[in-house]
Design an enzyme around this catalytic site. Structure first.
Site, PDB file in Angstrom:
ATOM      1  N   THR A   1     -37.834  58.051 -58.808  1.00  0.00           N
ATOM      2  CA  THR A   1     -38.586  55.954 -59.920  1.00  0.00           C
ATOM      3  C   THR A   1     -38.257  56.461 -61.390  1.00  0.00           C
ATOM      4  O   THR A   1     -38.535  57.848 -61.926  1.00  0.00           O
ATOM      5  CB  THR A   1     -39.736  55.446 -59.075  1.00  0.00           C
ATOM      6  OG1 THR A   1     -40.084  54.963 -59.980  1.00  0.00           O
ATOM      7  CG2 THR A   1     -40.673  57.222 -58.868  1.00  0.00           C
ATOM      8  N   ASP A   2     -38.315  54.992 -61.717  1.00  0.00           N
ATOM      9  CA  ASP A   2     -38.235  55.382 -63.057  1.00  0.00           C
ATOM     10  C   ASP A   2     -39.527  55.067 -63.952  1.00  0.00           C
ATOM     11  O   ASP A   2     -40.161  55.975 -64.743  1.00  0.00           O
ATOM     12  CB  ASP A   2     -37.783  54.186 -63.647  1.00  0.00           C
ATOM     13  CG  ASP A   2     -38.613  52.353 -62.877  1.00  0.00           C
ATOM     14  OD1 ASP A   2     -39.296  53.319 -62.512  1.00  0.00           O
ATOM     15  OD2 ASP A   2     -37.865  51.829 -63.632  1.00  0.00           O
ATOM     16  N   GLU A   3     -40.788  55.638 -62.300  1.00  0.00           N
ATOM     17  CA  GLU A   3     -42.488  55.527 -62.735  1.00  0.00           C
ATOM     18  C   GLU A   3     -42.696  56.824 -63.298  1.00  0.00           C
ATOM     19  O   GLU A   3     -43.383  57.421 -63.470  1.00  0.00           O
ATOM     20  CB  GLU A   3     -42.907  54.859 -61.681  1.00  0.00           C
ATOM     21  CG  GLU A   3     -42.537  53.735 -61.720  1.00  0.00           C
ATOM     22  CD  GLU A   3     -43.473  53.033 -60.375  1.00  0.00           C
ATOM     23  OE1 GLU A   3     -45.064  53.735 -59.998  1.00  0.00           O
ATOM     24  OE2 GLU A   3     -43.702  52.113 -60.120  1.00  0.00           O
TER      25      GLU A   3
ATOM     26  N   TYR B   1     -48.806  57.565 -57.073  1.00  0.00           N
ATOM     27  CA  TYR B   1     -47.786  57.157 -56.149  1.00  0.00           C
ATOM     28  C   TYR B   1     -46.561  58.131 -57.704  1.00  0.00           C
ATOM     29  O   TYR B   1     -45.880  58.845 -57.012  1.00  0.00           O
ATOM     30  CB  TYR B   1     -46.951  55.771 -55.696  1.00  0.00           C
ATOM     31  CG  TYR B   1     -45.693  55.412 -55.765  1.00  0.00           C
ATOM     32  CD1 TYR B   1     -44.768  55.997 -54.327  1.00  0.00           C
ATOM     33  CD2 TYR B   1     -44.662  54.877 -56.688  1.00  0.00           C
ATOM     34  CE1 TYR B   1     -43.946  56.467 -54.983  1.00  0.00           C
ATOM     35  CE2 TYR B   1     -43.660  54.770 -56.297  1.00  0.00           C
ATOM     36  CZ  TYR B   1     -42.748  55.491 -55.619  1.00  0.00           C
ATOM     37  OH  TYR B   1     -41.724  55.156 -55.675  1.00  0.00           O
TER      38      TYR B   1
ATOM     39  N   LYS C   1     -44.064  61.487 -56.834  1.00  0.00           N
ATOM     40  CA  LYS C   1     -42.882  61.296 -57.136  1.00  0.00           C
ATOM     41  C   LYS C   1     -42.510  62.305 -57.976  1.00  0.00           C
ATOM     42  O   LYS C   1     -41.125  63.012 -57.379  1.00  0.00           O
ATOM     43  CB  LYS C   1     -42.437  59.903 -57.323  1.00  0.00           C
ATOM     44  CG  LYS C   1     -41.964  59.066 -56.196  1.00  0.00           C
ATOM     45  CD  LYS C   1     -41.349  59.141 -54.834  1.00  0.00           C
ATOM     46  CE  LYS C   1     -40.032  59.308 -55.468  1.00  0.00           C
ATOM     47  NZ  LYS C   1     -39.314  59.161 -53.603  1.00  0.00           N
TER      48      LYS C   1
HETATM   49  P1  NAD Z   1     -40.083  51.498 -47.964  1.00  0.00           P
HETATM   50  O1  NAD Z   1     -41.257  52.133 -47.819  1.00  0.00           O
HETATM   51  O2  NAD Z   1     -39.559  50.458 -47.897  1.00  0.00           O
HETATM   52  O3  NAD Z   1     -39.801  52.322 -47.336  1.00  0.00           O
HETATM   53  C1  NAD Z   1     -39.667  54.240 -46.655  1.00  0.00           C
HETATM   54  C2  NAD Z   1     -39.144  54.610 -45.736  1.00  0.00           C
HETATM   55  O4  NAD Z   1     -39.734  55.971 -45.410  1.00  0.00           O
HETATM   56  C3  NAD Z   1     -39.808  53.721 -44.330  1.00  0.00           C
HETATM   57  O5  NAD Z   1     -38.605  53.512 -42.841  1.00  0.00           O
HETATM   58  C4  NAD Z   1     -41.313  55.015 -43.379  1.00  0.00           C
HETATM   59  O6  NAD Z   1     -41.195  54.980 -41.878  1.00  0.00           O
HETATM   60  C5  NAD Z   1     -40.258  55.709 -44.374  1.00  0.00           C
HETATM   61  N1  NAD Z   1     -41.614  57.692 -44.085  1.00  0.00           N
HETATM   62  C6  NAD Z   1     -42.676  57.381 -44.814  1.00  0.00           C
HETATM   63  N2  NAD Z   1     -42.771  58.570 -44.427  1.00  0.00           N
HETATM   64  C7  NAD Z   1     -42.549  59.206 -43.509  1.00  0.00           C
HETATM   65  C8  NAD Z   1     -41.925  60.831 -43.276  1.00  0.00           C
HETATM   66  N3  NAD Z   1     -43.128  61.607 -43.752  1.00  0.00           N
HETATM   67  N4  NAD Z   1     -41.260  60.971 -42.317  1.00  0.00           N
HETATM   68  C9  NAD Z   1     -40.199  60.516 -42.050  1.00  0.00           C
HETATM   69  N5  NAD Z   1     -40.017  59.296 -42.722  1.00  0.00           N
HETATM   70  C10 NAD Z   1     -41.456  57.796 -43.342  1.00  0.00           C
HETATM   71  O7  NAD Z   1     -39.336  52.789 -49.067  1.00  0.00           O
HETATM   72  P2  NAD Z   1     -38.657  51.911 -50.364  1.00  0.00           P
HETATM   73  O8  NAD Z   1     -38.918  50.627 -51.215  1.00  0.00           O
HETATM   74  O9  NAD Z   1     -37.027  51.725 -49.537  1.00  0.00           O
HETATM   75  O10 NAD Z   1     -37.995  53.627 -50.793  1.00  0.00           O
HETATM   76  C11 NAD Z   1     -37.261  54.446 -50.502  1.00  0.00           C
HETATM   77  C12 NAD Z   1     -37.873  55.525 -52.013  1.00  0.00           C
HETATM   78  O11 NAD Z   1     -37.294  54.933 -52.861  1.00  0.00           O
HETATM   79  C13 NAD Z   1     -38.678  55.980 -51.999  1.00  0.00           C
HETATM   80  O12 NAD Z   1     -38.164  57.574 -52.496  1.00  0.00           O
HETATM   81  C14 NAD Z   1     -39.124  55.091 -52.973  1.00  0.00           C
HETATM   82  O13 NAD Z   1     -39.392  56.686 -54.245  1.00  0.00           O
HETATM   83  C15 NAD Z   1     -37.628  54.858 -53.757  1.00  0.00           C
HETATM   84  N6  NAD Z   1     -38.109  54.110 -54.923  1.00  0.00           N
HETATM   85  C16 NAD Z   1     -37.958  53.257 -54.827  1.00  0.00           C
HETATM   86  C17 NAD Z   1     -37.693  51.908 -55.632  1.00  0.00           C
HETATM   87  C18 NAD Z   1     -37.734  50.574 -54.720  1.00  0.00           C
HETATM   88  O14 NAD Z   1     -37.935  49.316 -55.807  1.00  0.00           O
HETATM   89  N7  NAD Z   1     -38.618  49.859 -54.111  1.00  0.00           N
HETATM   90  C19 NAD Z   1     -37.337  51.736 -56.797  1.00  0.00           C
HETATM   91  C20 NAD Z   1     -37.113  53.324 -57.314  1.00  0.00           C
HETATM   92  C21 NAD Z   1     -37.004  54.151 -55.907  1.00  0.00           C
HETATM   93  O1  DAU Z   2     -39.852  51.387 -60.271  1.00  0.00           O
HETATM   94  C1  DAU Z   2     -39.457  51.054 -59.419  1.00  0.00           C
HETATM   95  C2  DAU Z   2     -41.075  51.649 -59.154  1.00  0.00           C
HETATM   96  O2  DAU Z   2     -41.296  49.651 -58.219  1.00  0.00           O
HETATM   97  C3  DAU Z   2     -41.059  51.850 -56.848  1.00  0.00           C
HETATM   98  O3  DAU Z   2     -41.213  53.052 -57.300  1.00  0.00           O
HETATM   99  C4  DAU Z   2     -41.731  51.471 -56.127  1.00  0.00           C
HETATM  100  O4  DAU Z   2     -41.938  52.506 -55.120  1.00  0.00           O
HETATM  101  C5  DAU Z   2     -41.432  50.457 -55.764  1.00  0.00           C
HETATM  102  O5  DAU Z   2     -42.492  49.788 -54.937  1.00  0.00           O
HETATM  103  C6  DAU Z   2     -41.831  49.749 -57.128  1.00  0.00           C
HETATM  104  O6  DAU Z   2     -42.936  49.832 -57.971  1.00  0.00           O
HETATM  105  P1  DAU Z   2     -44.014  48.316 -58.584  1.00  0.00           P
HETATM  106  O7  DAU Z   2     -45.436  48.974 -58.654  1.00  0.00           O
HETATM  107  O8  DAU Z   2     -43.157  48.028 -59.685  1.00  0.00           O
HETATM  108  O9  DAU Z   2     -43.755  47.068 -57.307  1.00  0.00           O
HETATM  109  P2  DAU Z   2     -45.180  46.005 -56.843  1.00  0.00           P
HETATM  110  O10 DAU Z   2     -43.754  45.278 -55.910  1.00  0.00           O
HETATM  111  O11 DAU Z   2     -46.531  46.333 -55.924  1.00  0.00           O
HETATM  112  O12 DAU Z   2     -44.958  45.343 -58.201  1.00  0.00           O
HETATM  113  C7  DAU Z   2     -43.864  44.679 -59.060  1.00  0.00           C
HETATM  114  C8  DAU Z   2     -45.011  44.627 -60.446  1.00  0.00           C
HETATM  115  O13 DAU Z   2     -45.392  43.178 -59.443  1.00  0.00           O
HETATM  116  C9  DAU Z   2     -45.911  44.800 -60.441  1.00  0.00           C
HETATM  117  O14 DAU Z   2     -46.477  44.873 -62.282  1.00  0.00           O
HETATM  118  C10 DAU Z   2     -47.365  44.725 -59.900  1.00  0.00           C
HETATM  119  C11 DAU Z   2     -46.868  42.831 -59.395  1.00  0.00           C
HETATM  120  N1  DAU Z   2     -47.943  42.938 -58.644  1.00  0.00           N
HETATM  121  C12 DAU Z   2     -47.810  43.207 -57.314  1.00  0.00           C
HETATM  122  C13 DAU Z   2     -48.000  42.362 -55.884  1.00  0.00           C
HETATM  123  C14 DAU Z   2     -47.937  43.044 -55.267  1.00  0.00           C
HETATM  124  C15 DAU Z   2     -48.240  41.421 -58.845  1.00  0.00           C
HETATM  125  O15 DAU Z   2     -48.384  40.661 -59.938  1.00  0.00           O
HETATM  126  N2  DAU Z   2     -48.612  40.595 -57.624  1.00  0.00           N
HETATM  127  C16 DAU Z   2     -48.480  40.984 -56.260  1.00  0.00           C
HETATM  128  O16 DAU Z   2     -48.793  40.772 -55.580  1.00  0.00           O
END
Ligand code: NAD
Ligand code: DAU
Length: 332
Positions: free
Chosen positions: A121-123, A148, A152
């Site tokens: 993640t960019d975080e 989180y 990562k």
């Molecule tokens: P998600 O939470 O939707 O999915 C995570 C999956 O991993 C789930 O299916 C869960 O059951 C599985 N999992 C969790 N713990 C596990 C374990 N111990 N063993 C096996 N499986 C397990 O997450 P996502 O949003 O699809 O993110 C996927 C990846 O991408 C993560 O590594 C996250 O850090 C990264 N990422 C997410 C975003 C975003 O915006 N969602 C952005 C950048 C990077």
């Molecule tokens: O930047 C990449 C990351 O983006 C990933 O690594 C994470 O897995 C993914 O969950 C996401 O993280 P954020 O914390 O940015 O995503 P989230 O959807 O939780 O929130 C997006 C923005 O919206 C954040 O600034 C918080 C805000 N928010 C979130 C929720 C759930 C609200 O204002 N209201 C809400 O109800």
């Protein structure tokens, strides 16, 4: 025909990656997923069984991971605890899955000499001021804020160390915020869409000025596959699609697309330590690998996503009450 082991393939991005490979490659796949609250077997249920085998299991389970890694060509590692808000309530599963799980996979790919692509993640870079002209680049120092993002960051560091010290064949990518179908309704965009569809008011943290750099999940996944096919070993690539918007703008756009007044939402308690702004410079990926995003129009991508949640109530409705009760208990 490569065999690809996909961890976390029942989650949001991983399941869309499985679909991407089905449509764009002839790879065969094994999905390893623990089906935590974030994983959903239904998400993969309509996919052709001859292309994908599903294994329910934990990435921390060393004998299982060893067996699956030994039988694959490449491991694509999506599995993680992924939600910042949850990490503030209970960091332990994040340490366990994101750090120990990644370590377990790394040791298996080291033993068997397999290729790994690590999804991150960019975080890990922390946040930017709203008026900072800089964006994140690959060389920027890590400065994560939340449990989180710090787990990562730790997982990325493990991968980098295993590349340097043991010659593990791995690449890494750090992507910005994804949106699209099959995203858990705890996350910002699906939470607001499903709130409106359920007759609830959307909830904006703080003042809504926080900026995220949105990318469609299919663009993330096409970049991941480009890196697996053509990326240089040991390298990190940032993935982003120049999609910066503040949360208030995104929410107003969702409301407008759903034909609701654009101010029909509530301001709620802010997230502790809330990162202010993320912004990705993806020049390296674009120049080296010729990758470009295809979802240039954010509004159109958002409309598709809204349509998907409207058409797939059976996928999310059962969990809606519990998700909202969890948020309500923390004033959000
Ligand atoms: P998600 O939470 O939707 O999915 C995570 C999956 O991993 C789930 O299916 C869960 O059951 C599985 N999992 C969790 N713990 C596990 C374990 N111990 N063993 C096996 N499986 C397990 O997450 P996502 O949003 O699809 O993110 C996927 C990846 O991408 C993560 O590594 C996250 O850090 C990264 N990422 C997410 C975003 C975003 O915006 N969602 C952005 C950048 C990077
Ligand atoms: O930047 C990449 C990351 O983006 C990933 O690594 C994470 O897995 C993914 O969950 C996401 O993280 P954020 O914390 O940015 O995503 P989230 O959807 O939780 O929130 C997006 C923005 O919206 C954040 O600034 C918080 C805000 N928010 C979130 C929720 C759930 C609200 O204002 N209201 C809400 O109800």
């Amino acid at each position: 025909m490569p065999n690809v082991l996909i961890t976390g393939g029942a989650g949001f991005i991983g399941s869309n990656f499985v679909r991407h490979l089905i449509h764009h490659t002839d790879a065969s796949m094994v999905v390893l997923d623990a089906l935590t609250y974030a994983g959903n077997r239904k998400t993969l249920s309509e996919l052709p069984g001859n292309r994908m085998e599903f294994v329910e299991g934990d990435i921390c389970d060393e004998p299982l991971v060893d067996r699956l890694v030994s039988a694959t060509d490449v491991v694509v590692h999506f599995a993680a605890e992924s939600h910042n808000d949850n990490s503030l309530k209970n960091p332990w599963p994040f340490v366990q899955t994101n750090v120990i799980g990644t370590y377990t996979l790394l040791e298996a790919v080291r033993r068997h000499g397999k290729r790994l692509h690590h999804i991150s993640t960019d975080e890990v870079y922390g946040d930017l001021e709203l008026d900072d002209p800089e964006r994140f680049v690959e060389e920027r120092a890590y400065n994560p804020s939340s449990p989180y993002s710090s787990t990562k960051a730790a997982s990325d560091m493990l991968v980098r160390a295993w590349v340097r010290s043991f010659g593990v064949q791995a690449t890494l990518s750090n992507c910005s915020n994804n949106y699209g179908p099959y995203q858990h309704i705890e996350k910002f965009i699906p939470r607001q869409i499903t709130n409106v569809l359920s007759g609830l008011r959307p909830k904006l943290y703080g003042t809504g000025e926080n900026v995220r750099d949105w990318i469609h999940v299919d663009d993330h996944n096409s970049a991941v596959w480009a890196i697996i096919e053509r990326g240089r070993m040991g390298e990190t690539y940032l993935i982003g699609a120049d999609g910066e918007r503040n949360n208030k703008q995104v929410l107003e756009e969702i409301l407008t697309l759903l034909e609701r007044p654009s101010d029909e939402y509530e301001l709620v308690l802010d997230r502790p330590g809330h990162d202010l702004r993320y912004a990705i410079d993806s020049s390296k990926l674009r120049k080296e690998l010729g990758w470009e995003p295809t979802f240039a129009d954010f509004s159109a991508g958002l409309q598709d996503t809204i349509n998907w949640y409207r058409d797939h109530r059976d996928w999310w409705e059962a969990g809606k009450q519990a998700t909202e009760a969890k948020y309500a208990a923390q004033g959000q």
